[in-house]
Design an enzyme around this catalytic site. Sequence first.
Site, PDB file in Angstrom:
ATOM      1  N   TRP A   9       0.811  -1.223   0.000  1.00 18.05           N
ATOM      2  CA  TRP A   9       0.000   0.000   0.000  1.00 18.05           C
ATOM      3  C   TRP A   9       0.840   1.268   0.000  1.00 18.05           C
ATOM      4  O   TRP A   9       0.291   2.368  -0.113  1.00 18.05           O
ATOM      5  CB  TRP A   9      -0.956  -0.011   1.216  1.00 18.05           C
ATOM      6  CG  TRP A   9      -2.101  -0.963   1.047  1.00 18.05           C
ATOM      7  CD1 TRP A   9      -2.444  -1.652  -0.089  1.00 18.05           C
ATOM      8  CD2 TRP A   9      -3.063  -1.333   2.049  1.00 18.05           C
ATOM      9  NE1 TRP A   9      -3.558  -2.424   0.143  1.00 18.05           N
ATOM     10  CE2 TRP A   9      -3.964  -2.249   1.440  1.00 18.05           C
ATOM     11  CE3 TRP A   9      -3.250  -0.989   3.381  1.00 18.05           C
ATOM     12  CZ2 TRP A   9      -5.028  -2.811   2.139  1.00 18.05           C
ATOM     13  CZ3 TRP A   9      -4.316  -1.558   4.069  1.00 18.05           C
ATOM     14  CH2 TRP A   9      -5.201  -2.453   3.458  1.00 18.05           C
ATOM     15  N   GLU A  96      11.911   1.615  -3.896  1.00 14.40           N
ATOM     16  CA  GLU A  96      11.730   2.982  -3.366  1.00 14.40           C
ATOM     17  C   GLU A  96      12.604   3.196  -2.132  1.00 14.40           C
ATOM     18  O   GLU A  96      13.085   4.307  -1.886  1.00 14.40           O
ATOM     19  CB  GLU A  96      10.237   3.230  -3.081  1.00 14.40           C
ATOM     20  CG  GLU A  96       9.482   3.454  -4.387  1.00 14.40           C
ATOM     21  CD  GLU A  96       8.031   3.023  -4.377  1.00 14.40           C
ATOM     22  OE1 GLU A  96       7.437   2.914  -3.295  1.00 14.40           O
ATOM     23  OE2 GLU A  96       7.483   2.791  -5.476  1.00 14.40           O
ATOM     24  N   GLU A 166      11.257  -7.036  -9.294  1.00 14.29           N
ATOM     25  CA  GLU A 166      10.496  -5.867  -9.734  1.00 14.29           C
ATOM     26  C   GLU A 166      11.394  -4.959 -10.565  1.00 14.29           C
ATOM     27  O   GLU A 166      12.201  -4.206 -10.011  1.00 14.29           O
ATOM     28  CB  GLU A 166      10.017  -5.073  -8.521  1.00 14.29           C
ATOM     29  CG  GLU A 166       9.157  -5.848  -7.563  1.00 14.29           C
ATOM     30  CD  GLU A 166       8.317  -4.903  -6.711  1.00 14.29           C
ATOM     31  OE1 GLU A 166       7.101  -4.948  -6.871  1.00 14.29           O
ATOM     32  OE2 GLU A 166       8.883  -4.118  -5.942  1.00 14.29           O
ATOM     33  N   GLY A 233       1.438  -2.933  -6.380  1.00 16.02           N
ATOM     34  CA  GLY A 233       1.318  -1.621  -5.752  1.00 16.02           C
ATOM     35  C   GLY A 233      -0.044  -1.010  -6.040  1.00 16.02           C
ATOM     36  O   GLY A 233      -1.022  -1.241  -5.332  1.00 16.02           O
ATOM     37  N   GLY A 234      -0.120  -0.225  -7.117  1.00 15.46           N
ATOM     38  CA  GLY A 234      -1.332   0.532  -7.442  1.00 15.46           C
ATOM     39  C   GLY A 234      -2.611  -0.305  -7.428  1.00 15.46           C
ATOM     40  O   GLY A 234      -3.621   0.097  -6.834  1.00 15.46           O
TER      41      GLY A 234
HETATM   42  C1  PEP Z   1       5.366  -1.974  -6.060  1.00 16.73           C
HETATM   43  O1  PEP Z   1       5.172  -0.970  -5.414  1.00 16.73           O
HETATM   44  O2  PEP Z   1       6.088  -2.871  -5.586  1.00 16.73           O
HETATM   45  C2  PEP Z   1       4.757  -2.094  -7.388  1.00 16.73           C
HETATM   46  C3  PEP Z   1       5.030  -3.138  -8.127  1.00 16.73           C
HETATM   47  O3  PEP Z   1       3.911  -1.075  -7.774  1.00 16.73           O
HETATM   48  P1  PEP Z   1       2.925  -1.076  -9.061  1.00 16.73           P
HETATM   49  O4  PEP Z   1       2.169  -2.377  -9.024  1.00 16.73           O
HETATM   50  O5  PEP Z   1       2.054   0.104  -8.869  1.00 16.73           O
HETATM   51  O6  PEP Z   1       3.794  -0.994 -10.273  1.00 16.73           O
END
Ligand code: PEP
Length: 258
Positions: A9, A96, A166, A233-234
């Site tokens: 989140w 991040e 990722e 994430g989103g």
């Molecule tokens: C994440 O924050 O680990 C991520 C993969 O974000 P999103 O799904 O928004 O790309």
Amino acid sequence: MKNLMAGNWKMHKTIAEGVAFVNELKAQLQDRPERGVLLCVPSTMLHAVATAAKGSAIMVGSEDMYFEEKGAFTGEISPSMVKDTGATATLVGHSERRVIFGETDLVVNKKIKAALTHGLLPVLCIGESLEEREAGKLEAVLSTQIKGGLEGISAADASKIVIAYEPVWAIGTGKTASPQDADDAHAMARKLVANLYGQELADKMMILYGGSVKADNVDELMAMKNINGALVGGAALEVESFTRISNFTCSGKCSCSK
Ligand code: PEP
């Protein structure tokens, strides 16, 4: 548990919104013990969300934590504090954290060890930037992050870790790696784990894909042999899309029993 759908989140939601999400997700999740579901949430709501999830298939984790047990570390939370909330997992080394907060592989390694010591499931996040990918450095980056993150960790402990691949260029950008590119990177990560711990452990290790995973692309990603779940994430902010992602349909192309 054969695969894991994890939500992150980030810096979103109030306590009330977090609890409402969990209550709704509990009602919508298919009852499939082989499928793990994890919500990594801000520390302000860890306790409330973990309490709401108690007794359900939903695991709750922190998005980060410090590796020290206690002391003068203003603003940080310790592994014991995370456990104290009722959470059972933590993200470690999210891009991040690495990019914005300068977290190094050494710090990531200490956090993984601290999580393991406290019985928390660490989800080790790795992945390359666009620049690194275009410069042909994918394998070198994954190797540095995997070796650095797992330095000094025994095979017994490594078997309790989940890796999330990722690609940084796919996080929050709407750009997803193609299923084949993602699977190739996962195969690479698995080979790097096999070099450290042997093929058997590597074959059992859950490697999640993260980067703009959504309800409409999860099935094709999950059909790939080396993809054992997703870090989202989103699309994990809306209960409807995260429910659909968690209840993904495996196309049956693979032999993964997903
Ligand atoms: C994440 O924050 O680990 C991520 C993969 O974000 P999103 O799904 O928004 O790309």
